[in-house]
Design a protein around this motif. Structure first.
Motif, PDB file in Angstrom:
ATOM      1  N   TYR A 274       0.854  -1.189   0.000  1.00  0.00           N
ATOM      2  CA  TYR A 274       0.000   0.000   0.000  1.00  0.00           C
ATOM      3  C   TYR A 274       0.888   1.238   0.000  1.00  0.00           C
TER       4      TYR A 274
ATOM      5  N   ALA B   2      -1.908   7.161  -4.380  1.00  0.00           N
ATOM      6  CA  ALA B   2      -3.279   7.665  -4.550  1.00  0.00           C
ATOM      7  C   ALA B   2      -3.258   9.090  -5.101  1.00  0.00           C
TER       8      ALA B   2
ATOM      9  N   GLN C  35      -5.248  10.498  -9.052  1.00  0.00           N
ATOM     10  CA  GLN C  35      -6.539  11.025  -8.600  1.00  0.00           C
ATOM     11  C   GLN C  35      -7.605  10.963  -9.695  1.00  0.00           C
TER      12      GLN C  35
ATOM     13  N   HIS D 108      -5.222  -2.789  -9.202  1.00  0.00           N
ATOM     14  CA  HIS D 108      -4.285  -2.800  -8.073  1.00  0.00           C
ATOM     15  C   HIS D 108      -4.120  -4.236  -7.622  1.00  0.00           C
TER      16      HIS D 108
ATOM     17  N   LEU E  50      -6.863   2.079  -1.359  1.00  0.00           N
ATOM     18  CA  LEU E  50      -6.172   2.901  -2.361  1.00  0.00           C
ATOM     19  C   LEU E  50      -7.188   3.449  -3.377  1.00  0.00           C
TER      20      LEU E  50
ATOM     21  N   ASN F 291      -9.074   6.288  -1.746  1.00  0.00           N
ATOM     22  CA  ASN F 291      -8.255   7.495  -1.591  1.00  0.00           C
ATOM     23  C   ASN F 291      -7.904   8.146  -2.931  1.00  0.00           C
ATOM     24  N   ALA F 292      -7.872   7.344  -3.985  1.00  0.00           N
ATOM     25  CA  ALA F 292      -7.570   7.891  -5.318  1.00  0.00           C
ATOM     26  C   ALA F 292      -8.829   8.454  -5.978  1.00  0.00           C
TER      27      ALA F 292
END
Ligand SMILES: [Zn+2]
Ligand SMILES: [Zn+2]
Length: 306
Positions: free
Chosen positions: A215, A220, A224, A231, A257, A260-261
């Motif tokens: 991770y 991230a 964006q 992943h 991830l 957050n992305a």
């Protein structure tokens, strides 16, 4: 205009009866890009009816065998098929040394050039571009140097509303100014702002390929709002200490991830052969990120224009 990913192989280091080593084909406007090239990739291409001669660029994430042991057999077949077009291979060093020794001892590449393009695995660089697409390297956290790749359609040229052009009888110079973002005064004296009459005809599409890696919070930030994210999720959540020790991720870390992305969809893959029912791994990821899907051999993920 097509933008779709086909999964050729989705297993981790050890293949299974149904799962092959890592490889994917990205088709962007009928240009074919091979991403990783594990053992058996050429057979997978044949099975899916994809002509290897359509591939002009190959992107290798790192030099673990499960990501590139299929490369030289594929190159050899391209040669037998009479290839003449140059082939570009993007990979971290020392792939250039491996390539040179293969050329020397196995006489591969006869009839066409192979260009080695170095991928610096600690940098987020533009490494490839053509008329429609750009590719960026993504630093990953694995136990050897490893890069991911972000494939991004270029932002299309701005359009201007046709009804405005007709209504104000705009000339070429006025249209060019508006497209450049400048406001103008039409011949009738009307003030026209660029923002009110121009638009982007479609949103550029993007795909991020991230294998193999622990991770990485930084990752991230580099991808964006990506439309589609692959992943790796080698391990189930319960095996997270093993994931950390081996430089890999768990299902829930991959899903985190994606959250957050701000990714729209997540493809999970590179599953360890220890899990016989991989659908359970996807269920686990869905607890964190609902739009998670399993990378299955032959499955296709298309991103439509909007
Ligand atoms: Zn691997
Ligand atoms: Zn690896």
């Amino acid at each position: 205009m097509t933008f779709k990913v086909t999964i050729l192989g989705s297993s981790a280091a050890m293949p299974t009866v149904n799962k092959y080593h890592s490889a994917q084909i990205l088709n962007v406007s009928e240009q074919f890009y091979l991403i990783d090239c594990g053992e058996g990739t050429q057979n997978r291409l044949m099975k899916l009816g994809i002509n290897p001669l359509k591939i002009n660029s190959i992107f290798i994430s790192h030099l673990h065998g499960d990501h590139f042991y299929g490369l030289f057999p594929l190159v050899s077949t391209m040669s037998l098929m009479g290839r003449r077009t140059k082939l570009k291979i993007f990979a971290p060093r020392p792939f250039d040394e491996i390539l040179e020794s293969h050329k020397r001892y196995f006489d591969i590449g006869t009839g066409f050039d192979i260009e080695f393009c170095e991928v610096r695995t600690r940098e987020n660089n533009l490494i490839f571009e053509n008329k429609v697409m750009e590719v960026y390297s993504l630093p990953l956290r694995h136990n050897i140097p490893c890069a991911g790749f972000l494939f991004k359609e270029k932002t299309p040229a701005i359009n201007i509303r046709k009804d405005i052009v007709d209504r104000f009888q705009l000339g070429i110079a006025q249209i060019v100014s508006l497209k450049r973002g400048e406001d103008i005064v039409a011949d009738c004296g009307e003030h026209i702002t660029s923002a009110s009459v121009t638009y982007i005809p479609y949103q550029p599409r993007s795909y991020a390929y991230c294998a193999d890696t622990q991770y990485s919070a930084k990752l991230a930030g580099l991808i964006q709002n990506v439309d589609l994210l692959f992943h790796e999720s080698t391990f189930a959540d319960i095996d997270k200490s093993l994931a950390k020790r081996t430089g890999h991720s768990t299902t829930k870390q991959a899903a985190k991830l994606a959250v957050n992305a701000g990714a729209k969809r997540l493809i999970l893959g590179h599953f360890s052969a220890r899990y016989s029912d991989t659908s359970l791994l996807v269920d686990e990821a869905r607890e964190v990120f609902q739009d998670s899907f399993e990378a299955k051999e032959g499955s296709v993920f298309e991103i439509l224009r909007n």
